[in-house]
Scaffold this active site. Structure first.
Site, short mmCIF file in Angstrom:
data_model
loop_
_atom_site.label_atom_id
_atom_site.label_comp_id
_atom_site.label_asym_id
_atom_site.label_seq_id
_atom_site.Cartn_x
_atom_site.Cartn_y
_atom_site.Cartn_z
N CYS A 1 0.86 -1.19 0.00
CA CYS A 1 0.00 0.00 0.00
C CYS A 1 0.89 1.24 0.00
CB CYS A 1 -0.97 -0.03 1.18
SG CYS A 1 -0.21 -0.15 2.80
N ARG B 1 -2.33 -0.74 5.38
CA ARG B 1 -3.52 -1.28 4.71
C ARG B 1 -3.24 -2.67 4.13
NH1 ARG B 1 -4.87 3.72 0.82
NH2 ARG B 1 -2.64 4.12 1.19
#
Length: 290
Positions: free
Chosen positions: A242, A247
């Site tokens: 990410c 994430r």
């Protein structure tokens, strides 16, 4: 594997399970980890300790995680022993809870779980929040040597992965993936000089794995996304990334524990590193030339 039959279903616990086990502080430690590091103080699950993703899990000088001694000290002061069941939960659909889970797995902590639905579901059900900070006797924690190679990818490994045509999953927003935006909306700019994505990566925003109530989607729904739409399969080596690896830890968790993929690594250098490297392959659909 049918609908809700996750590959490793015991890694998820329900809010009711947590409520039923709140007093088992000798065997279970509830850990809250949030994007908003001030949120814990406004109210948290009774007996839960706070682990700050910035101050507690990251080295204060190098772009790296804490070492074995620091990890042992963190767990000792949190009252976590080697045989403690650690249940993580937090805000943003357990985004940072899975990040803390991933760091714990770098050190091989055996019994890690996620409270399905996170803070959102606990609060939606009207369950108790408290502001008092619990205190536990220091534990004698003996960590394993940090084994990054199992679940963490570094830039040279990512480059070799790209050159070999192996699958990557970019879990950022579509605008970040396309190069339209250099960073996640609402987040600080962390210095990437180039926009776009790693060559050959598939775009699957991390939040697609979560239902409206904050719980993870069914196994069938997850397979439809990652396998039906993007062509992933458990027999491939997969790297997720990410912006700084937070994430993508959520997607790493989904692929590894819910779908049972045996070889998934999180590239925590992610776009803040790749977008600044000289000569690496980048695709940027927002520009005519990449």
């Amino acid at each position: 594997m049918a609908d809700n039959e996750y590959a490793k279903a015991d890694v998820l616990v329900s809010t009711q399970w947590v409520a039923d086990n709140l007093q088992r502080t000798d065997k279970i430690r509830i850990v809250e980890s949030n994007e908003d590091v001030l949120l814990y103080a406004t109210g948290h699950i009774p007996n839960a300790v706070h682990i700050d993703w910035v101050a507690d899990l990251n080295d204060s000088i190098r772009r790296d995680y804490l070492d074995e001694d620091q990890f042992a000290a963190l767990l000792s002061r949190s009252g976590i022993g080697n045989d403690t069941t650690v249940v993580f939960y937090g805000d943003k659909n357990n985004w940072w809870a899975t990040y803390a889970f991933w760091v714990f797995k770098l050190f091989g902590h055996e019994d890690c779980r996620i409270m399905n639905g996170g803070r959102q579901k606990w609060i939606a059900e009207g369950r108790e929040l408290v502001k008092d900070k619990p205190s536990y006797p220091a534990a004698d924690y003996k960590p394993a040597a940090r084994a990054d190679y199992k679940i963490r990818a570094f830039r040279d490994q990512v480059l070799a992965h790209v050159n070999a045509g192996q699958p990557l999953v970019d879990v950022r927003s579509p605008q970040e993936f396309s190069g339209e935006l250099l960073h996640m909306p609402g987040s600080p700019q962390e210095g990437a000089l180039r926009g776009g994505h790693i060559k050959g990566a598939a775009s699957v925003p991390w939040s697609r794995a979560v239902a409206e109530d904050g719980t993870f989607k069914t196994a069938d729904d997850l397979r439809a996304i990652y396998e039906g739409e993007k062509g992933l399969s458990p027999d491939r080596n997969v790297i997720a990334y990410c912006r700084i690896g937070e994430r993508s830890s959520h997607t790493w968790f989904v692929l590894t524990y819910l779908l049972g993929y045996p070889n998934v690594r999180n590239y925590d250098g992610s776009w803040t590193e790749w977008g600044n490297l000289v000569g690496v392959p980048i695709e940027n659909p927002s520009r005519t030339k990449s």
